[in-house]
Design a protein around this motif. Structure first.
Motif, PDB file in Angstrom:
ATOM      1  N   PRO A  70     -18.360 -42.514  11.557  1.00 40.64           N
ATOM      2  CA  PRO A  70     -18.058 -41.756  10.335  1.00 40.64           C
ATOM      3  C   PRO A  70     -19.199 -40.803  10.032  1.00 40.64           C
ATOM      4  N   GLY A  71     -18.867 -39.681   9.426  1.00 36.69           N
ATOM      5  CA  GLY A  71     -19.886 -38.683   9.109  1.00 36.69           C
ATOM      6  C   GLY A  71     -20.037 -37.615  10.170  1.00 36.69           C
ATOM      7  N   VAL A  72     -19.527 -37.860  11.379  1.00 31.05           N
ATOM      8  CA  VAL A  72     -19.540 -36.855  12.441  1.00 31.05           C
ATOM      9  C   VAL A  72     -18.219 -36.100  12.371  1.00 31.05           C
ATOM     10  N   THR A  73     -18.281 -34.810  12.082  1.00 31.17           N
ATOM     11  CA  THR A  73     -17.066 -34.017  11.898  1.00 31.17           C
ATOM     12  C   THR A  73     -16.967 -32.934  12.964  1.00 31.17           C
ATOM     13  N   ALA A  74     -15.736 -32.608  13.336  1.00 32.22           N
ATOM     14  CA  ALA A  74     -15.507 -31.579  14.350  1.00 32.22           C
ATOM     15  C   ALA A  74     -15.720 -30.192  13.757  1.00 32.22           C
ATOM     16  N   ALA A  75     -16.408 -29.320  14.512  1.00 36.08           N
ATOM     17  CA  ALA A  75     -16.614 -27.933  14.097  1.00 36.08           C
ATOM     18  C   ALA A  75     -15.782 -26.974  14.940  1.00 36.08           C
ATOM     19  N   GLY A  76     -15.021 -27.495  15.909  1.00 37.80           N
ATOM     20  CA  GLY A  76     -14.144 -26.666  16.712  1.00 37.80           C
ATOM     21  C   GLY A  76     -14.867 -25.888  17.793  1.00 37.80           C
ATOM     22  N   GLN A  77     -14.185 -24.849  18.311  1.00 38.80           N
ATOM     23  CA  GLN A  77     -14.754 -23.995  19.346  1.00 38.80           C
ATOM     24  C   GLN A  77     -15.835 -23.110  18.744  1.00 38.80           C
ATOM     25  N   VAL A  78     -17.027 -23.107  19.353  1.00 42.86           N
ATOM     26  CA  VAL A  78     -18.151 -22.318  18.856  1.00 42.86           C
ATOM     27  C   VAL A  78     -18.855 -21.655  20.040  1.00 42.86           C
ATOM     28  N   THR A  79     -19.757 -20.758  19.718  1.00 42.52           N
ATOM     29  CA  THR A  79     -20.660 -20.162  20.701  1.00 42.52           C
ATOM     30  C   THR A  79     -22.071 -20.596  20.352  1.00 42.52           C
ATOM     31  N   ASP A  80     -22.796 -21.143  21.320  1.00 41.48           N
ATOM     32  CA  ASP A  80     -24.134 -21.652  21.013  1.00 41.48           C
ATOM     33  C   ASP A  80     -25.142 -20.504  21.007  1.00 41.48           C
ATOM     34  N   VAL A  81     -26.411 -20.842  20.803  1.00 35.38           N
ATOM     35  CA  VAL A  81     -27.440 -19.821  20.625  1.00 35.38           C
ATOM     36  C   VAL A  81     -27.677 -19.004  21.891  1.00 35.38           C
ATOM     37  N   LEU A  82     -27.256 -19.512  23.058  1.00 38.75           N
ATOM     38  CA  LEU A  82     -27.389 -18.763  24.302  1.00 38.75           C
ATOM     39  C   LEU A  82     -26.103 -18.034  24.674  1.00 38.75           C
ATOM     40  N   GLY A  83     -25.124 -18.028  23.760  1.00 33.26           N
ATOM     41  CA  GLY A  83     -23.891 -17.306  24.001  1.00 33.26           C
ATOM     42  C   GLY A  83     -22.859 -18.055  24.818  1.00 33.26           C
ATOM     43  N   ARG A  84     -23.028 -19.383  24.975  1.00 31.21           N
ATOM     44  CA  ARG A  84     -22.092 -20.168  25.766  1.00 31.21           C
ATOM     45  C   ARG A  84     -21.036 -20.799  24.868  1.00 31.21           C
ATOM     46  N   ALA A  85     -19.799 -20.799  25.347  1.00 34.07           N
ATOM     47  CA  ALA A  85     -18.701 -21.386  24.578  1.00 34.07           C
ATOM     48  C   ALA A  85     -18.696 -22.893  24.753  1.00 34.07           C
ATOM     49  N   GLY A  86     -18.393 -23.611  23.683  1.00 35.04           N
ATOM     50  CA  GLY A  86     -18.316 -25.064  23.730  1.00 35.04           C
ATOM     51  C   GLY A  86     -17.615 -25.601  22.501  1.00 35.04           C
ATOM     52  N   GLN A  87     -17.408 -26.909  22.492  1.00 32.68           N
ATOM     53  CA  GLN A  87     -16.874 -27.609  21.326  1.00 32.68           C
ATOM     54  C   GLN A  87     -18.047 -28.245  20.579  1.00 32.68           C
ATOM     55  N   ALA A  88     -17.930 -28.347  19.248  1.00 26.36           N
ATOM     56  CA  ALA A  88     -19.070 -28.816  18.464  1.00 26.36           C
ATOM     57  C   ALA A  88     -18.662 -29.876  17.457  1.00 26.36           C
ATOM     58  N   VAL A  89     -19.626 -30.754  17.168  1.00 26.68           N
ATOM     59  CA  VAL A  89     -19.544 -31.662  16.028  1.00 26.68           C
ATOM     60  C   VAL A  89     -20.779 -31.439  15.175  1.00 26.68           C
ATOM     61  N   GLU A  90     -20.663 -31.787  13.885  1.00 28.05           N
ATOM     62  CA  GLU A  90     -21.774 -31.632  12.959  1.00 28.05           C
ATOM     63  C   GLU A  90     -21.913 -32.881  12.102  1.00 28.05           C
ATOM     64  N   TYR A  91     -23.114 -33.088  11.578  1.00 28.95           N
ATOM     65  CA  TYR A  91     -23.354 -34.190  10.648  1.00 28.95           C
ATOM     66  C   TYR A  91     -24.595 -33.880   9.826  1.00 28.95           C
ATOM     67  N   ASP A  92     -24.678 -34.488   8.640  1.00 28.78           N
ATOM     68  CA  ASP A  92     -25.834 -34.303   7.769  1.00 28.78           C
ATOM     69  C   ASP A  92     -27.003 -35.120   8.300  1.00 28.78           C
ATOM     70  N   SER A  93     -28.138 -34.454   8.517  1.00 30.85           N
ATOM     71  CA  SER A  93     -29.315 -35.154   9.008  1.00 30.85           C
ATOM     72  C   SER A  93     -30.534 -34.263   8.863  1.00 30.85           C
ATOM     73  N   THR A  94     -31.687 -34.876   8.593  1.00 35.21           N
ATOM     74  CA  THR A  94     -32.960 -34.159   8.569  1.00 35.21           C
ATOM     75  C   THR A  94     -33.838 -34.545   9.752  1.00 35.21           C
ATOM     76  N   GLU A  95     -33.319 -35.340  10.667  1.00 35.11           N
ATOM     77  CA  GLU A  95     -34.120 -35.893  11.754  1.00 35.11           C
ATOM     78  C   GLU A  95     -34.746 -34.817  12.639  1.00 35.11           C
ATOM     79  N   PHE A  96     -34.002 -33.771  12.964  1.00 29.93           N
ATOM     80  CA  PHE A  96     -34.498 -32.734  13.868  1.00 29.93           C
ATOM     81  C   PHE A  96     -34.914 -31.471  13.120  1.00 29.93           C
ATOM     82  N   ALA A  97     -34.943 -31.523  11.796  1.00 31.96           N
ATOM     83  CA  ALA A  97     -35.294 -30.355  10.997  1.00 31.96           C
ATOM     84  C   ALA A  97     -36.803 -30.113  11.025  1.00 31.96           C
ATOM     85  N   PRO A  98     -37.257 -28.880  10.749  1.00 40.54           N
ATOM     86  CA  PRO A  98     -38.694 -28.620  10.641  1.00 40.54           C
ATOM     87  C   PRO A  98     -39.309 -29.515   9.576  1.00 40.54           C
ATOM     88  N   PRO A  99     -40.465 -30.111   9.838  1.00 37.79           N
ATOM     89  CA  PRO A  99     -41.045 -31.057   8.873  1.00 37.79           C
ATOM     90  C   PRO A  99     -41.384 -30.440   7.529  1.00 37.79           C
TER      91      PRO A  99
END
Length: 344
Positions: free
Chosen positions: A263-292
């Motif tokens: 639970p908490g992991v939601t689908a974001a659908g078809q996206v393009t990543d930062v390098l311009g590659r197409a993929g499927q994505a999921v998102e969730y609320d988290s500060t774990e990988f955020a800048p300190p």
């Protein structure tokens, strides 16, 4: 629940000559038959190698781009929303990837984004990091860091940068979104190559280290029990296994299935990543990988290529306005018999 329709619906098999299809099925069947033998042979060699926060990433050599007809998706995860069913496709794809070799190598593009002092455009600072982790616990881990400098993040930002006089440096009186302050220059630093003896990588979760690779479970239930953590920590740790750790293909497949069930992991659908590659994505609320230094709420986005089972990028965005703050994009990851950095 029969998971195979998810594979069939999302990635319909291409039309192939009968002899090619038979050869592909025979090859995949042989790979599955040898999996147990490979795991026994590799367990002794890897018994001292631990998992890493720095360095390694996704899958090795992909032997199939689509889960072939007749190959079942592994079972074992609890039910998941339809929007996340592509994670089951990725699990089926990556489970068939061979995972043996003398070295685990990966190349990441790591980046950070922030507004220029006047807030008129966004700058992106990035670098490539190549890492080679040895199977031999007595070997050295090798790194090559190639800074790319600071540039406008998008064509729109570049236009605003040109209108600003195309500056090569910026002075920040207060820290940026990612904590940069003072004079920031656009030119890249020099490339560095080095080795260390810190082969004993660890992933810390729920206050305990995961140290031995052959002790990491290869089922979603086993991973969840091992983490013994709250939902958010479990999700973050599964993401680490997928993007940063040289785990087996079956453990990586289990991590995908675990994410699909959380639970908490939601689908974001078809996206393009930062390098311009197409993929499927999921998102969730988290500060774990955020800048300190970032104080606001953030969301983590995982971009996946379901056909190969390869993770593409891990992106951290501001929950308030969607600004991309940091990212790690995997350009390549593989098992190999030689390390190209050794001896440089």
């Amino acid at each position: 629940m029969d998971d195979y329709p998810a594979v069939r619906d999302l990635l319909p098999a291409p039309s192939l000559p009968p002899e090619v299809e038979r050869a592909g099925r025979d090859r995949l069947a042989a790979a599955f038959a040898q999996e147990r033998v490979r795991r026994r042979r590799r367990s002794a060699r890897w018994s001292a190698l631990a998992l890493g926060l720095a360095g390694a990433a996704a899958a090795a050599i992909v032997i199939a781009n689509v889960a072939p007809a007749g190959v079942p998706v592994p079972h074992g995860a609890v039910a998941q929303a339809d929007g996340k069913r592509f994670l089951l496709v990725a699990a089926a794809s990556v489970a068939a990837v061979p995972d043996e070799g003398a070295w685990w190598g990966s190349t990441e593009v790591q980046g950070r984004q922030f507004h220029e002092p006047g807030g008129r455009y966004v700058l992106r600072e990035s670098e490539s990091v190549e890492t080679w982790i040895p199977a031999d616990p007595e070997g050295l881990t090798w790194y090559r860091q190639t800074p790319h400098g600071i540039k406008p993040a998008t064509p729109q930002d570049e236009a605003a940068w040109v209108a600003d006089g195309s500056p090569a440096s910026w002075t920040f009186d207060k820290p940026t979104e990612i904590g940069r302050s003072g004079v920031v220059r656009s030119e890249p630093r020099e490339r560095l190559t080095w080795s260390t003896e810190d082969w004993d990588f660890r992933i810390l979760t729920a206050g305990k280290p995961l140290t031995k690779m052959n002790e990491v479970p290869d089922t979603p239930e086993g991973l969840k029990a091992l983490f013994a953590a709250d939902d958010r920590t479990t999700i973050d740790t599964a993401a680490r296994l997928l993007f940063f750790a040289p785990v087996t293909s079956r453990t990586r497949a289990a991590a995908y299935r675990l994410l699909a069930s959380m639970p908490g992991v939601t689908a974001a659908g078809q996206v393009t990543d930062v390098l311009g590659r197409a993929g499927q994505a999921v998102e969730y609320d988290s500060t774990e990988f955020a800048p300190p230094t970032y104080r606001g709420p953030t969301r983590t986005r995982l971009v996946i290529d379901p056909a190969s089972g390869s993770p593409l990028s891990l992106e951290v965005r501001s929950a308030a306005d969607g600004l991309l703050l940091t990212y790690t994009a995997l350009q390549d990851s593989r098992w190999a018999e030689a390390n190209p950095l050794e001896g440089e």
